[in-house]
Enzyme design. Structure first.
Site, short mmCIF file in Angstrom:
data_model
loop_
_atom_site.label_atom_id
_atom_site.label_comp_id
_atom_site.label_asym_id
_atom_site.label_seq_id
_atom_site.Cartn_x
_atom_site.Cartn_y
_atom_site.Cartn_z
CD GLU A 1 14.89 25.22 1.05
OE1 GLU A 1 14.45 26.39 1.00
OE2 GLU A 1 14.28 24.31 1.64
CD GLN B 1 13.89 17.58 4.02
OE1 GLN B 1 12.74 17.97 4.05
NE2 GLN B 1 14.65 17.55 5.10
CG PHE B 2 12.46 15.85 -1.49
CD1 PHE B 2 12.28 14.58 -2.02
CD2 PHE B 2 12.26 16.01 -0.13
CE1 PHE B 2 11.90 13.51 -1.22
CE2 PHE B 2 11.89 14.95 0.68
CZ PHE B 2 11.70 13.69 0.13
CG ASP B 3 13.47 16.52 -6.91
OD1 ASP B 3 12.35 16.97 -6.60
OD2 ASP B 3 13.74 15.30 -6.91
CG HIS C 1 8.43 15.40 -2.23
ND1 HIS C 1 7.38 16.29 -2.21
CD2 HIS C 1 8.96 15.44 -0.97
CE1 HIS C 1 7.26 16.80 -0.99
NE2 HIS C 1 8.21 16.31 -0.22
C1 LIG Z 1 11.03 25.04 0.29
C2 LIG Z 1 10.91 23.76 1.03
N1 LIG Z 1 12.00 23.23 1.62
C3 LIG Z 1 11.94 22.04 2.25
C4 LIG Z 1 10.76 21.35 2.34
C5 LIG Z 1 10.71 19.95 2.99
N2 LIG Z 1 9.91 20.01 4.23
C6 LIG Z 1 8.60 19.67 4.24
S1 LIG Z 1 7.88 19.97 5.71
C7 LIG Z 1 9.31 20.53 6.38
C8 LIG Z 1 9.31 21.05 7.79
C9 LIG Z 1 8.38 22.21 7.93
O1 LIG Z 1 8.32 22.63 9.26
P1 LIG Z 1 7.26 23.71 9.75
O2 LIG Z 1 7.27 24.88 8.84
O3 LIG Z 1 7.55 23.97 11.19
O4 LIG Z 1 5.84 23.02 9.58
P2 LIG Z 1 5.29 21.69 10.26
O5 LIG Z 1 5.65 20.55 9.35
O6 LIG Z 1 5.91 21.58 11.61
O7 LIG Z 1 3.82 21.86 10.31
C10 LIG Z 1 10.35 20.46 5.45
C11 LIG Z 1 11.75 20.84 5.70
C12 LIG Z 1 9.64 21.93 1.72
N3 LIG Z 1 8.43 21.34 1.75
N4 LIG Z 1 9.74 23.12 1.09
#
Ligand SMILES: Cc1ncc(C[n+]2csc(CCOP(=O)(O)OP(=O)(O)O)c2C)c(N)n1
Ligand SMILES: Cc1ncc(C[n+]2csc(CCOP(=O)(O)OP(=O)(O)O)c2C)c(N)n1
Ligand SMILES: [Mg+2]
Ligand SMILES: [Mg+2]
Lengths: 393, 330, 393, 330
Positions: free
Chosen positions: D61, D83-85, D130
């Site tokens: 981010e 994506q979320f707050d 979230h």
């Molecule tokens: C700092 C942050 N940004 C965005 C998100 C939203 N989000 C949750 S899971 C995800 C994808 C994560 O991908 P990866 O690290 O490959 O793990 P996987 O879900 O494939 O196990 C995102 C963007 C988050 N949880 N935390």
């Protein structure tokens, strides 16, 4: 046009490659790994050192770069003096690092962009920014004194590594418009530890952007030595994790810097993507005048770097080539003196600050809240008498 | 017998005393080791307690904060230094999403006894990013205890209290006070009562209350002194502990005086000062002879050194606000 | 004791090394670079593949690991079913990644620590955490349901990569006390792009901490493919930038995972410092039940991974070794069924939430502000009648 | 002729219309490309405008925000999605130290016309991180324009206005409204007046004013409807634009009714709600028959799904606050 990402080997991760690919893989690794020693073209004694990859820049180019080097050193000295005289609050000097400063400015074309830090005033000036405007920041008149668009020089960033991402964005916008702008983004060894360093290199690599990341490894982040920032074989090795080439260069060797940065800039302009260049140099003075370097390093250590001075070695080299003689030296010294005088005069002139400026640029159109606050301040200041309540705190 | 200490030295002494008293206290951050911190608050700690008790980290604030969370999870009491207010922002996610929430998230199974020291606010002619008043970000975040000492004795006692506190504490050190000096009785202080959640009346008065904290307390006291010469008696409340907030002391004062001005250096919009105004008018509405006014920073980025005196709450500005408190009936 | 930082070659940056050091340098690079192919000990057809560096774990170890694998798959299936039945709001399944999950739990000793993410429920359970407590989070009763100290399993982290730093802190505290705890910290391929990933690996390397960073590269971050996260030859190559060894392993090969993670854990425990292990695997299902994977990937792509299933290959291998026969299979299936039943029963039981809990754990001692707010809510809820104002919004 | 759109589709249409109108608009973030965003706000944009106009970034981010700063410096109008707050917090330093300050720092030489879209607040049974209401962090930061639409037409017009705005805008999208539907005349909306700095009276009334924004507007309207049945006439002001703030509309309403309740989902301490209370009592003191009260989230981390209904401002809680407004003289 689509977003072109990546590098030649990208995609090969999806499935284990066959044995035939192994050599190619190792070749790719070799491509990213920096040379085993920092690239050096002129040694501390002023002698040319042959290098297969990097030819020596021609004499004319070295001579004009040397001119900037002398001016840069003079700027550092003059700025330090102005701090001592109370004309500037603080000055983070690049004494000892002037070769990096000059090369960073000279390797770029007029349409390219430079992203400097607080320590890179000499590079900013070498790019053509008005010295007095540049020192507005350190004199305390305003947070930045020049128009970044005039010479494509961004503000001198204070929060470490944050500017690397701005550089990536500028390059990305240029690329989306099909321009062939190159962006050179500077930071220190300490700044490589910040998350933004990682994100910037990765974004540049994934979007295959023309950004040259230039780390001046001057061995210290204020008091913290390099060994507390990284235990990688070099900072240039960090390139491997982003799939971009890393290179190390003697940061006190102006010729080598021009060659290595020049090649990285050319490669970026030709669509070769980003690169990471680490210059091996030394911060000869304290972090700023507010710092006390004797608390964390010995005079002996500093003394070891004196004979590696970037000016001295270029002077020797150019003199032996007969490109530099008394007359040219004098001419260069004269120019340095003119710059120093302009600096001194500019900073000795009293500046007026306008309190209304506080509210003028926060938004393009002043909000009613700020209009009220500005009016209140105006009213306060307009009272004839120095206030009914005495002098204030 | 009393000793004369600067605010900075009082903090340094508090760290040393607490490290001496509790071997689980560890101090780390940027330049806190050999250099002793850019403000010398950690001066001498590495030499005295060893590198494993006070040490420099790589230059990464989120890293410092995240590592502190893990260390606190595992039996230590980390005291981290953010070098300047604005350089704590890279750690914001760790502070808001983990430091503040971990104990609640685990129903108190995981406690995070850690201290985040932040040299904060302006008035020292610092360049950009070195003068932010960031208390509102932290005070708005549930789970953080947020305090700021305004006197040398409080610097000492509140820092010791912060380190012993079972929950994470954001400890805001007004930079401009670092060089201020006071006589104090260290021995007596060592056994003084806790101050978290407790405001103090720093000066008694009858006509109006100045409510403030941190760097603005001394300005408020100066304003009260100036007002006294003009025959107006101002009470000054030093909030000290922003979270938890001492409603009792603040409300009692306002109910007594019937008028109040809240003073803080941070931009006023959606700030701790707004909160104090909101609470006071909720609780003291019928005692108020005038609206609760604010003297705060403007809603602009902190100005460059040559302009900061226009920005900072000053004695004059405070007295102007007091003048606006509808005295016609007085 | 002092803070011991660094690695054997650290310090060599201060001055260019002589030519004699070059071979040593390249050896160091080789030490950090991952093997050219992900380590594989059992291929998708269930046949042993010889590896010079990593011996095959013995049959008994593989059999008990296989048992966990079957249970893990059953947990994923059951959890998905419970989501469909509305007993849980959401479940990020590790279907296809169970070998990674099991190996992450089994390679650690009881005193070691595991730092899992939202996707790592199977690893959390394999470490002994009560399943119903673990699912408290996804059922929506509370943000975390188990005591992290009971099995040394941290909370399942949602904000990506943040937990890696907590892992570093836990390891650092243990090291300062002279304990020989190892910490295994998990994250996904997407999380490697976050700044906290960089800072965590660097802190672990600089402080030479016993942390094994375990990246499950399942090719996607929700919809975003790996090619948009990195263009490095592999994620394991990122180790080079931190001066730690990186390794790649077939993430659907339980034997290889046990061997590679086991070696990294042993090395960390013996004072060898941190390591980065990338497992090459695939997220067979949508990100969560709320996701629609057909928007960004083809059925064909998913189908290619079906024959690489981690269960099937272990089953074949163990069957051919005669370690697995009908009776053992049945016994394992029975255990999986018991776990599934416990899950189902546990989640079908109605839970009561207590509104007073909202205020109970924010601070160790409730503040007067929270006491007031809690009292207000209590008063609101205690009114006999469903409120004078009707039903609310 | 009118069409029926969801709040989400109105946002999607605004993005598409503005990308059509201005080729310098680029949209990026996590999962905004092929997936169309986890809430589908960017659905179809990549297909229609190409990968260079709407694309996924690496998962970082701060990287997204910092790159947006650079792009805006260099002629583009980035619209980024957090994506979320709570997942915007890693970008906090970039937002506070650069997005908010770059134009002022350069005396307006560098403008940053960029939009930070944040799906925010709760009420959707989301898991931790979230459901944060993060508006106070941004509203307290000078240099940011902070707005939140509460109706489908506002979703459309305010997002277009945000993209055209010359300064950075934090655009807060109440998640629980994404699926709400309204009839609207898109053609008429395309030429409607700007809303930044302008609150609206969403319902007229005479006895007290409910001041709110974003996700709480519909709750306030429901409360006003319920109050009407009990014979009490409540005016509802939808603030819409938190920074700049429309003091005129808000104060006019409170001066008229003499009573006010401020409603917001975020924890109340040092929040936008505190600010509104502070401003209202400063400006309307002599019209007030009672203190200005607040109905906000408690000062606790956002609760797990099964507990969120205890936390959220509800019709009952609003009406209880209205009952407390000292009606004895009515
Ligand atoms: C700092 C942050 N940004 C965005 C998100 C939203 N989000 C949750 S899971 C995800 C994808 C994560 O991908 P990866 O690290 O490959 O793990 P996987 O879900 O494939 O196990 C995102 C963007 C988050 N949880 N935390
Ligand atoms: C995010 C952030 N953290 C801390 C600081 C305070 N600070 C200013 S310069 C500096 C050291 C930087 O070292 P390095 O990157 O090596 O650059 P150098 O000063 O040596 O040129 C520090 C810690 C800062 N400016 N920004
Ligand atoms: Mg340095
Ligand atoms: Mg993934």
């Amino acid at each position: 046009m689509t977003i072109s990402t990546g590098s030649p080997w990208h995609g090969s991760m999806q499935e284990p490659a066959g044995g035939a690919d192994l050599d190619a893989r190792r070749a790719v690794e070799a491509y990213m790994l920096p040379s085993a020693e920092p690239v050096r073209l002129v040694d501390p004694e002023g002698r040319h050192v042959h290098n297969d990859t990097y030819p020596l820049p021609d004499g004319g180019a070295l001579l004009s770069a040397y001119r900037e080097l002398v001016v840069g050193r003079r700027v550092n000295d003059q700025a330090n003096a102005l701090v001592r005289q109370g004309r500037m609050a603080v000055y983070p000097s690049s004494h000892g690092q002037e070769a990096c400063q000059v090369a960073a400015a000279l390797c770029l074309g007029a349409g390219d962009w430079l992203f400097p830090t607080y320590r890179d005033t000499v590079a900013v000036l070498a790019r053509g920014v008005d010295p007095i405007q540049a020192l507005t920041l350190l004199r305390g008149d305003w947070h930045s004194g020049y128009d970044p668009y005039e010479h494509n020089v961004s503000i001198q960033a204070t929060p470490l590594a944050t500017q690397l991402l701005h550089a990536v964005g500028v390059a990305h916008a240029a690329k989306l418009r099909g321009e062939n702008t190159v962006v050179l983004a500077m930071c220190g060894d300490g700044a490589t530890s910040e998350g933004d360093f990682h994100e910037a290199l990765n974004f540049a690599a994934v979007f295959h952007l023309p950004v040259v990341f230039f780390v001046q490894n001057n061995q210290y982040a204020i008091s913290v030595p390099l060994s507390r920032q990284s235990v990688a074989p070099s900072l240039a090795h960090k390139a491997v994790g982003y799939g971009m080439p890393g290179e190390r260069v003697d940061g006190n060797d102006l010729a080598a810097l021009l060659a290595v940065l020049g090649k990285a800039v050319d490669r970026a302009r030709d669509g070769g993507g980003p690169a990471l260049v680490e210059a091996h140099t030394y911060r000869m003075q304290s972090h700023t005048n507010a710092d006390d370097a004797t608390r964390y390093r010995t005079d002996d250590e500093v003394a070891q770097w004196v004979p590696r001075d970037p000016l001295q070695r270029m002077r020797t080299y150019l003199s032996e080539l007969k490109l530099l003689d008394g007359a040219v030296e004098e001419d260069i010294a004269g120019e340095a003196e003119r710059v120093a005088t302009a600096l001194r005069d500019g900073l000795n002139a009293e500046t007026q600050v306008d309190p209304e400026d506080l509210f003028r640029h926060v938004f393009s159109e002043q909000t009613s809240q700020l209009r009220e606050q500005a009016a209140k301040l105006r009213e306060e200041l307009s009272r004839e008498e120095p206030s009914a309540h005495g002098s204030g705190a | 017998m009393g000793t004369t200490l600067t605010f900075a030295k009082a903090l340094n002494t508090a760290l040393a005393d607490e490290m001496e008293a509790d071997p689980t206290v560890v101090v780390f951050g940027e330049d806190v080791g050999a250099l002793g911190g850019v403000f010398r608050i950690t001066d001498g700690l590495t030499a005295r307690f060893g590198e494993e008790r006070c040490f420099d980290t790589p230059l990464a604030e989120s890293g410092i904060m995240g590592m502190a969370v893990g260390m606190a999870m595992n039996g230590l009491r980390p005291v981290v230094e953010m070098q300047f207010d604005a350089f704590a922002y890279p750690a914001f996610e760790q502070v808001v999403s983990h430091v503040a929430k971990m104990p609640n998230r685990t129903r108190g199974k995981v406690k995070l006894p850690l201290v985040i020291r932040i040299p904060y606010a302006g008035g020292i002619g610092g360049v950009e990013h070195h003068c932010d008043s960031s208390e509102s970000y932290y005070a708005h975040t549930p789970g953080l205890t947020v305090v700021s000492p305004a006197t040398v004795p409080d610097a000492y006692t509140m820092l010791r209290e912060a380190i012993r506190h079972p929950d994470p504490v954001v400890f805001l050190e007004p930079k401009k006070l670092y060089w201020s000096k006071e006589d104090l009785e260290l021995e007596a202080l060592r056994s003084s009562a806790g101050s978290f959640g407790r405001a103090v009346v720093a000066r008694e008065g009858t006509d109006a209350t100045l409510i403030t904290y941190g760097p603005s307390v001394s300005t408020a006291l100066n304003a009260a002194a100036a007002a006294a010469e003009e025959g107006r008696s101002l009470e000054v409340v030093d909030v000290r502990s922003i979270v938890p907030f001492d409603d009792e002391t603040v409300s009692a004062s306002v109910r007594k005086t019937g008028r109040a001005v809240v003073i803080a250096e941070a931009p006023g919009f959606a700030s701790v000062a707004s909160e104090i105004v909101a609470r006071v008018q909720e609780r003291c509405f019928h005692s108020l002879a005038a609206p609760v006014l604010r003297v705060t920073g403007f809603d602009i980025p902190y100005p460059a050194p040559k302009l900061e005196h226009f920005y900072l709450p000053s004695v004059d500005r405070i007295l102007d606000a007091v003048d606006e408190l509808q005295w016609e009936d007085a």
